[in-house]
Design a protein around this motif. Structure first.
Motif, PDB file in Angstrom:
ATOM      1  N   VAL A   1      47.457  43.113   4.039  1.00 34.84           N
ATOM      2  CA  VAL A   1      47.969  44.297   3.342  1.00 34.84           C
ATOM      3  C   VAL A   1      49.443  44.509   3.668  1.00 34.84           C
ATOM      4  CG1 VAL A   1      47.853  46.813   3.276  1.00 34.84           C
ATOM      5  CG2 VAL A   1      45.757  45.459   3.079  1.00 34.84           C
ATOM      6  N   GLU A   2      49.798  44.295   4.950  1.00 31.59           N
ATOM      7  CA  GLU A   2      51.194  44.512   5.332  1.00 31.59           C
ATOM      8  C   GLU A   2      52.103  43.516   4.637  1.00 31.59           C
ATOM      9  OE1 GLU A   2      51.965  45.010   9.551  1.00 31.59           O
ATOM     10  OE2 GLU A   2      54.055  44.471   9.142  1.00 31.59           O
ATOM     11  N   ILE A   3      51.637  42.282   4.510  1.00 32.60           N
ATOM     12  CA  ILE A   3      52.444  41.268   3.824  1.00 32.60           C
ATOM     13  C   ILE A   3      52.589  41.614   2.342  1.00 32.60           C
ATOM     14  CG2 ILE A   3      52.440  38.871   3.033  1.00 32.60           C
ATOM     15  CD1 ILE A   3      51.282  38.106   5.744  1.00 32.60           C
ATOM     16  N   LEU A   4      51.474  42.057   1.746  1.00 27.51           N
ATOM     17  CA  LEU A   4      51.509  42.323   0.307  1.00 27.51           C
ATOM     18  C   LEU A   4      52.282  43.592  -0.041  1.00 27.51           C
ATOM     19  CD1 LEU A   4      47.909  41.298  -0.823  1.00 27.51           C
ATOM     20  CD2 LEU A   4      50.025  40.035  -1.094  1.00 27.51           C
ATOM     21  N   PHE A   5      52.212  44.620   0.823  1.00 30.49           N
ATOM     22  CA  PHE A   5      52.822  45.889   0.438  1.00 30.49           C
ATOM     23  C   PHE A   5      53.991  46.338   1.304  1.00 30.49           C
ATOM     24  CE2 PHE A   5      48.532  46.037  -1.334  1.00 30.49           C
ATOM     25  CZ  PHE A   5      48.852  46.289  -2.665  1.00 30.49           C
ATOM     26  N   GLY A   6      54.264  45.615   2.385  1.00 29.78           N
ATOM     27  CA  GLY A   6      55.431  45.947   3.190  1.00 29.78           C
ATOM     28  C   GLY A   6      55.258  47.251   3.946  1.00 29.78           C
ATOM     29  N   ASP A   7      56.260  47.614   4.739  1.00 27.36           N
ATOM     30  CA  ASP A   7      56.182  48.848   5.503  1.00 27.36           C
ATOM     31  C   ASP A   7      57.598  49.273   5.873  1.00 27.36           C
ATOM     32  OD1 ASP A   7      55.599  50.971   7.025  1.00 27.36           O
ATOM     33  OD2 ASP A   7      54.250  49.915   8.413  1.00 27.36           O
ATOM     34  N   VAL A   8      58.081  50.324   5.218  1.00 29.98           N
ATOM     35  CA  VAL A   8      59.454  50.763   5.508  1.00 29.98           C
ATOM     36  C   VAL A   8      59.605  51.223   6.937  1.00 29.98           C
ATOM     37  CG1 VAL A   8      60.954  51.428   3.597  1.00 29.98           C
ATOM     38  CG2 VAL A   8      58.767  52.573   3.892  1.00 29.98           C
ATOM     39  N   GLN A   9      58.511  51.724   7.520  1.00 32.13           N
ATOM     40  CA  GLN A   9      58.592  52.217   8.901  1.00 32.13           C
ATOM     41  C   GLN A   9      58.923  51.093   9.872  1.00 32.13           C
ATOM     42  OE1 GLN A   9      58.349  55.460   9.337  1.00 32.13           O
ATOM     43  NE2 GLN A   9      57.854  55.751   7.169  1.00 32.13           N
ATOM     44  N   LYS A  10      58.641  49.856   9.458  1.00 31.80           N
ATOM     45  CA  LYS A  10      58.826  48.730  10.381  1.00 31.80           C
ATOM     46  C   LYS A  10      60.237  48.142  10.315  1.00 31.80           C
ATOM     47  CE  LYS A  10      54.585  47.641  12.162  1.00 31.80           C
ATOM     48  NZ  LYS A  10      53.522  47.081  11.350  1.00 31.80           N
ATOM     49  N   ILE A  11      61.112  48.783   9.546  1.00 26.36           N
ATOM     50  CA  ILE A  11      62.463  48.231   9.442  1.00 26.36           C
ATOM     51  C   ILE A  11      63.248  48.571  10.706  1.00 26.36           C
ATOM     52  CG2 ILE A  11      64.656  48.370   8.188  1.00 26.36           C
ATOM     53  CD1 ILE A  11      63.072  48.772   5.660  1.00 26.36           C
TER      54      ILE A  11
ATOM     55  N   ALA B   1      60.823  45.784   2.831  1.00 24.38           N
ATOM     56  CA  ALA B   1      60.595  47.215   2.691  1.00 24.38           C
ATOM     57  C   ALA B   1      59.381  47.521   1.819  1.00 24.38           C
ATOM     58  CB  ALA B   1      61.845  47.878   2.084  1.00 24.38           C
ATOM     59  N   LEU B   2      59.235  46.769   0.744  1.00 26.15           N
ATOM     60  CA  LEU B   2      58.230  47.155  -0.244  1.00 26.15           C
ATOM     61  C   LEU B   2      57.045  46.199  -0.304  1.00 26.15           C
ATOM     62  CD1 LEU B   2      60.728  48.047  -3.098  1.00 26.15           C
ATOM     63  CD2 LEU B   2      59.561  49.637  -1.604  1.00 26.15           C
ATOM     64  N   GLY B   3      57.108  45.070   0.380  1.00 30.49           N
ATOM     65  CA  GLY B   3      56.025  44.086   0.287  1.00 30.49           C
ATOM     66  C   GLY B   3      56.219  43.172  -0.897  1.00 30.49           C
ATOM     67  N   THR B   4      55.490  42.056  -0.883  1.00 26.32           N
ATOM     68  CA  THR B   4      55.721  41.069  -1.953  1.00 26.32           C
ATOM     69  C   THR B   4      55.325  41.612  -3.320  1.00 26.32           C
ATOM     70  OG1 THR B   4      53.564  40.104  -1.551  1.00 26.32           O
ATOM     71  CG2 THR B   4      55.426  39.070  -0.454  1.00 26.32           C
ATOM     72  N   LEU B   5      54.323  42.490  -3.372  1.00 27.08           N
ATOM     73  CA  LEU B   5      53.844  42.925  -4.686  1.00 27.08           C
ATOM     74  C   LEU B   5      54.773  43.923  -5.362  1.00 27.08           C
ATOM     75  CD1 LEU B   5      49.968  43.185  -4.378  1.00 27.08           C
ATOM     76  CD2 LEU B   5      51.365  41.414  -5.413  1.00 27.08           C
ATOM     77  N   LEU B   6      55.420  44.797  -4.568  1.00 28.76           N
ATOM     78  CA  LEU B   6      56.232  45.842  -5.192  1.00 28.76           C
ATOM     79  C   LEU B   6      57.730  45.559  -5.131  1.00 28.76           C
ATOM     80  CD1 LEU B   6      54.334  49.073  -4.108  1.00 28.76           C
ATOM     81  CD2 LEU B   6      54.466  48.066  -6.381  1.00 28.76           C
ATOM     82  N   ALA B   7      58.097  44.429  -4.535  1.00 26.26           N
ATOM     83  CA  ALA B   7      59.527  44.130  -4.381  1.00 26.26           C
ATOM     84  C   ALA B   7      60.250  44.130  -5.726  1.00 26.26           C
ATOM     85  CB  ALA B   7      59.702  42.770  -3.707  1.00 26.26           C
ATOM     86  N   VAL B   8      59.567  43.669  -6.756  1.00 25.94           N
ATOM     87  CA  VAL B   8      60.183  43.613  -8.073  1.00 25.94           C
ATOM     88  C   VAL B   8      60.495  45.003  -8.610  1.00 25.94           C
ATOM     89  CG1 VAL B   8      60.040  42.332 -10.210  1.00 25.94           C
ATOM     90  CG2 VAL B   8      58.444  41.843  -8.387  1.00 25.94           C
ATOM     91  N   GLY B   9      59.790  46.006  -8.089  1.00 22.29           N
ATOM     92  CA  GLY B   9      59.989  47.373  -8.577  1.00 22.29           C
ATOM     93  C   GLY B   9      61.433  47.824  -8.467  1.00 22.29           C
ATOM     94  N   MET B  10      62.120  47.444  -7.364  1.00 19.86           N
ATOM     95  CA  MET B  10      63.513  47.851  -7.181  1.00 19.86           C
ATOM     96  C   MET B  10      64.446  47.107  -8.135  1.00 19.86           C
ATOM     97  SD  MET B  10      63.889  50.276  -5.113  1.00 19.86           S
ATOM     98  CE  MET B  10      65.459  50.345  -4.260  1.00 19.86           C
ATOM     99  N   MET B  11      63.939  46.073  -8.796  1.00 18.91           N
ATOM    100  CA  MET B  11      64.778  45.333  -9.747  1.00 18.91           C
ATOM    101  C   MET B  11      64.548  45.836 -11.167  1.00 18.91           C
ATOM    102  SD  MET B  11      64.226  41.469  -8.563  1.00 18.91           S
ATOM    103  CE  MET B  11      64.722  40.914  -6.979  1.00 18.91           C
TER     104      MET B  11
END
Lengths: 251, 287
Positions: B124-134, B198-208
């Motif tokens: 889950v962490e790989i797929l969705f990322g975690d901003v808290q972990k930056i 920040a957003l994980g592999t699945l949502l990374a495209v969202g910022m684009m």
């Protein structure tokens, strides 16, 4: 005088099927040549060969003292993405590619050149319009403005007056004549025989194989035109390898 | 009332997340604009799946090590980008089709690799990322990537635009088009990899894609679309983090959701093809 363009037994085509078959001949510098023939005769294919997008299946095309990238090429405009959000000014400015390259800035001189070119084709005031808002005729005017900016010795126009009204084609034809008086070599694929007879001194009649090439009056005879119409358009999938094919010459 | 917009950022972790999202906006949004204009929006999505096997291999080799996983993702993404780009140019295959082939294979491979070793929590962490972990390192990494992306875009901007609008012209004028295209694909991957932290592999495209979509409703000139996209990415990022802190929901999805809300708002009121201008354009002009 050395030829500007030289075709040495050129065959151009797709998947080994020839679209232009065994064309040989020369175009002198400063020539104004009409390329006519029915749809599928190989006019566009020939032009693609000249600008180097299509490699000959056999034979070679020599461009004299210029390289293929110095040829100003106006393709049939269907290949442009007209929905792309770019202004007429910026699009036309790409004609300066050869001098500015990918990074060169557009200084005041370049900006003036672009405005002049747009004025020369009657598009003053259109600079900041998006290209998608132009009509077919205005689009063609803009493409001519870009050819003006390219300032090329060899200009290749693929059916430049298709679906263009009389006034626009008259304006654009005047530009073609201006290029001719400036001693540029101009090739144009055309369908309007009256226009060719009135304006083009030299004609190549193509029907996959060249039917006739020479002074327009001698080429555009009813016999020749009939012969050109009779050529078959479809590729024959079962066609054997052409026995007449000589090995490709080194360029 | 005003506190809602400032209190989430009193602690350092949240501030770092905010800086990361803002920096990310400057690289991702312009990339997204070009993806959208080249009708490659879904290709960004495909690419984000393609980086998964690289991330997974790094995960197998070194555990939850962000630097290694990022490098793995970068390598996998670049390999897929270059291979599918070459495949398009050498064969008759269209870019979207060849990319679909590569990303499906990569995604399948990635999921098998991750599940073979990791727990579902890590997946889950790989797929969705975690901003808290930056942490500071991740922040520098994102800033470095963004700087690189902006520099590269500045260099390839003109050929890239021409490659979009009139590819044939560029093919005649020189070989810059093919090169610009490959460089662009590479930086799609670079942006995806920074966004994925920040957003994980699945949502990374969202910022684009979402900021690019928003901007298209506000202008019809690419030189204005890009800044609008960046500004809307920054706004979505900020409001998304506020939403996340206030409502206690995960940050990545709330950033994307906020951008989605701005997108629909723009679709209604945007002056370039928005619904209000289409259905209530006002009286027609004289000329």
């Amino acid at each position: 005088m050395a030829a500007q363009l030289q075709f040495r037994d050129v065959t151009l085509g797709y998947d080994r099927h020839p679209a232009v078959h065994h064309l040989s001949g020369e175009i002198a510098p400063g020539a104004l040549l009409a390329v006519v023939g029915p749809n599928g005769a190989g006019k566009s294919t020939l032009f693609r060969g000249i600008v180097g997008i299509l490699k000959p299946l056999a034979g070679s095309i020599a461009l004299g003292n210029v390289s293929a990238r110095d040829v100003a090429y106006l393709p049939q405009s269907a290949e442009i993405d007209r929905s792309f959000p770019i202004s007429v000014f910026d699009f036309t400015g790409s004609g300066l590619w050869r001098s500015t390259g990918a990074f060169g800035g557009l200084g005041r001189r370049e900006r003036e050149k672009i405005l002049e070119a747009l004025a020369a084709v009657g598009l003053n005031g259109f600079e900041s319009r998006a290209i998608g808002t132009l009509s077919g005729g205005q689009m063609q005017r803009m493409l001519f403005a870009r050819v003006l900016l390219q300032d090329a010795d060899v200009i290749v126009l693929d059916e430049p007056f298709n679906a263009i009204d009389a006034r626009t084609s008259a304006d654009l034809l005047a530009l073609v004549q201006r290029w001719h008086t400036e001693k540029r070599t101009v090739l144009a694929a055309l369908h309007d025989m009256d226009l060719v007879r009135a304006n083009f001194p030299e004609t190549l009649l193509l029907a996959r194989t060249p039917v006739a090439w020479g002074p327009t009056r001698e080429v555009l005879t009813s016999d020749n035109l009939l012969k050109a119409r009779q050529m078959c358009e479809a590729f024959d999938d079962g066609a054997a390898a052409c026995a007449d094919t000589k090995p490709a010459q080194a360029a | 009332m005003v506190d809602i917009f400032t209190t989430p950022f009193t602690d350092e972790v949240a501030r770092r997340a905010l800086v990361a999202i803002v920096v990310l906006s400057f690289g991702s949004a312009p990339i997204g604009v070009f993806l959208m204009l080249r009708r490659m929006s879904l290709m960004g999505d495909a690419m984000s799946h393609a980086i998964l096997p690289g991330v997974a291999v790094a995960f197998l080799l070194s555990g939850m090590n962000r630097v290694m996983m990022t490098i793995g993702g970068l390598v996998a993404g670049l390999v897929v980008a270059v291979l599918s780009g070459l495949m398009t140019r050498v064969t008759e295959m269209k870019e979207d089709a060849s990319l679909a082939v590569f990303y499906l294979v990569s995604l399948a491979l990635g999921v098998i690799l991750v599940t073979s070793r990791g727990s579902s929590h890590e997946l889950v962490e790989i797929l969705f990322g975690d901003v808290q972990k930056i942490d500071a390192g991740a922040l520098y990494f994102i800033a470095f990537n963004t700087t690189l992306t902006l520099c590269a875009l500045a260099v390839i901007y003109r050929p890239l635009v021409m490659e979009c609008v009139d590819p044939l012209f560029l093919r005649v004028a020189g070989q810059a088009g093919a090169l610009a295209h490959l460089v662009f694909l590479a930086f799609v991957v670079v942006s995806l990899v920074s966004a994925y932290i920040a957003l994980g592999t699945l949502l990374a495209v969202g910022m684009m894609i979402l900021p690019a979509g928003i901007a298209q409703f506000w202008s019809r000139d690419i030189s204005r679309i890009i800044p609008v996209a960046i500004v809307s990415a920054v706004i979505s990022g900020y409001l998304g983090l506020v939403l996340s802190a206030t409502a206690g929901v995960p940050a990545g999805p709330s950033v994307v959701l906020t951008a989605g809300a701005i997108y629909f708002l723009s679709m209604v009121i945007g002056p370039a093809g928005g619904l209000m201008h289409r259905f209530a354009p006002g009286r027609h002009l004289e000329a």
